[in-house]
Design a protein around this motif. Sequence first.
Motif, PDB file in Angstrom:
ATOM      1  N   CYS A  56       0.839  -1.197   0.000  1.00 20.83           N
ATOM      2  CA  CYS A  56       0.000   0.000   0.000  1.00 20.83           C
ATOM      3  C   CYS A  56       0.874   1.246   0.000  1.00 20.83           C
ATOM      4  O   CYS A  56       2.066   1.169   0.274  1.00 20.83           O
ATOM      5  CB  CYS A  56      -0.890   0.025   1.244  1.00 20.83           C
ATOM      6  SG  CYS A  56      -1.961  -1.420   1.381  1.00 20.83           S
ATOM      7  N   ASP A  57       0.255   2.390  -0.258  1.00 19.41           N
ATOM      8  CA  ASP A  57       1.002   3.634  -0.113  1.00 19.41           C
ATOM      9  C   ASP A  57       1.008   4.037   1.360  1.00 19.41           C
ATOM     10  O   ASP A  57       0.443   3.350   2.206  1.00 19.41           O
ATOM     11  CB  ASP A  57       0.465   4.732  -1.037  1.00 19.41           C
ATOM     12  CG  ASP A  57      -0.957   5.160  -0.751  1.00 19.41           C
ATOM     13  OD1 ASP A  57      -1.345   5.229   0.431  1.00 19.41           O
ATOM     14  OD2 ASP A  57      -1.682   5.465  -1.716  1.00 19.41           O
ATOM     15  N   GLU A  58       1.648   5.122   1.672  1.00 22.51           N
ATOM     16  CA  GLU A  58       1.886   5.514   3.065  1.00 22.51           C
ATOM     17  C   GLU A  58       0.663   6.092   3.774  1.00 22.51           C
ATOM     18  O   GLU A  58       0.681   6.259   4.984  1.00 22.51           O
ATOM     19  CB  GLU A  58       3.029   6.520   3.132  1.00 22.51           C
ATOM     20  CG  GLU A  58       2.677   7.847   2.483  1.00 22.51           C
ATOM     21  CD  GLU A  58       3.849   8.795   2.405  1.00 22.51           C
ATOM     22  OE1 GLU A  58       3.657   9.978   2.667  1.00 22.51           O
ATOM     23  OE2 GLU A  58       4.954   8.353   2.075  1.00 22.51           O
ATOM     24  N   ARG A  59      -0.371   6.380   3.045  1.00 22.75           N
ATOM     25  CA  ARG A  59      -1.556   6.977   3.662  1.00 22.75           C
ATOM     26  C   ARG A  59      -2.363   5.901   4.389  1.00 22.75           C
ATOM     27  O   ARG A  59      -2.406   4.766   3.965  1.00 22.75           O
ATOM     28  CB  ARG A  59      -2.397   7.685   2.609  1.00 22.75           C
ATOM     29  CG  ARG A  59      -1.615   8.837   1.974  1.00 22.75           C
ATOM     30  CD  ARG A  59      -2.313   9.437   0.795  1.00 22.75           C
ATOM     31  NE  ARG A  59      -2.276   8.496  -0.332  1.00 22.75           N
ATOM     32  CZ  ARG A  59      -2.843   8.745  -1.504  1.00 22.75           C
ATOM     33  NH1 ARG A  59      -3.481   9.875  -1.714  1.00 22.75           N
ATOM     34  NH2 ARG A  59      -2.768   7.857  -2.485  1.00 22.75           N
ATOM     35  N   GLY A  60      -3.002   6.267   5.462  1.00 23.64           N
ATOM     36  CA  GLY A  60      -3.774   5.318   6.253  1.00 23.64           C
ATOM     37  C   GLY A  60      -2.954   4.743   7.391  1.00 23.64           C
ATOM     38  O   GLY A  60      -1.728   4.838   7.412  1.00 23.64           O
ATOM     39  N   THR A  61      -3.647   4.136   8.338  1.00 28.04           N
ATOM     40  CA  THR A  61      -2.962   3.545   9.486  1.00 28.04           C
ATOM     41  C   THR A  61      -2.267   2.251   9.089  1.00 28.04           C
ATOM     42  O   THR A  61      -2.590   1.636   8.067  1.00 28.04           O
ATOM     43  CB  THR A  61      -3.958   3.233  10.617  1.00 28.04           C
ATOM     44  OG1 THR A  61      -4.848   2.200  10.159  1.00 28.04           O
ATOM     45  CG2 THR A  61      -4.741   4.472  11.043  1.00 28.04           C
ATOM     46  N   ALA A  62      -1.333   1.828   9.907  1.00 29.00           N
ATOM     47  CA  ALA A  62      -0.630   0.567   9.651  1.00 29.00           C
ATOM     48  C   ALA A  62      -1.622  -0.587   9.610  1.00 29.00           C
ATOM     49  O   ALA A  62      -1.539  -1.456   8.731  1.00 29.00           O
ATOM     50  CB  ALA A  62       0.433   0.333  10.719  1.00 29.00           C
TER      51      ALA A  62
END
Length: 123
Positions: A56-62
């Motif tokens: 995934c890309d870096e946006r959003g929670t882990a």
Amino acid sequence: MSARSLDDLNRNSPLTPVFFGFDSFELSEAAQKAAQANAAVMRTNRTWVIMIEGHCDERGTAEYNLALGERRASSVKAYLVSLGIAAERLRVVSYGKEFPFDTGHDEAAWTKNRRGHFVVTAK
């Protein structure tokens, strides 16, 4: 290709990534074409076992990205199975946003990071 080591095979892989849209695990037409090309390679190398990594890309929670990465890898696996690749040859794992292909912080980088990546784990 059978004489190559797994490291060499994966470093110069004939398998191409499958890319996804933002917040999506659905296979676009382009993603389906990439998966179809990978299925053709797998048909000629019938002993290969493949790990499909969901990224995934870096946006959003882990946590969110780990779940999305799992859905991405699983959707690629399901599509490959529908194309006749044996499910026993395919494994899935999610890395969420932990291993970006491009470390940039813009849409160009994020587009490259939303992917299903293929790794030959046995041949």
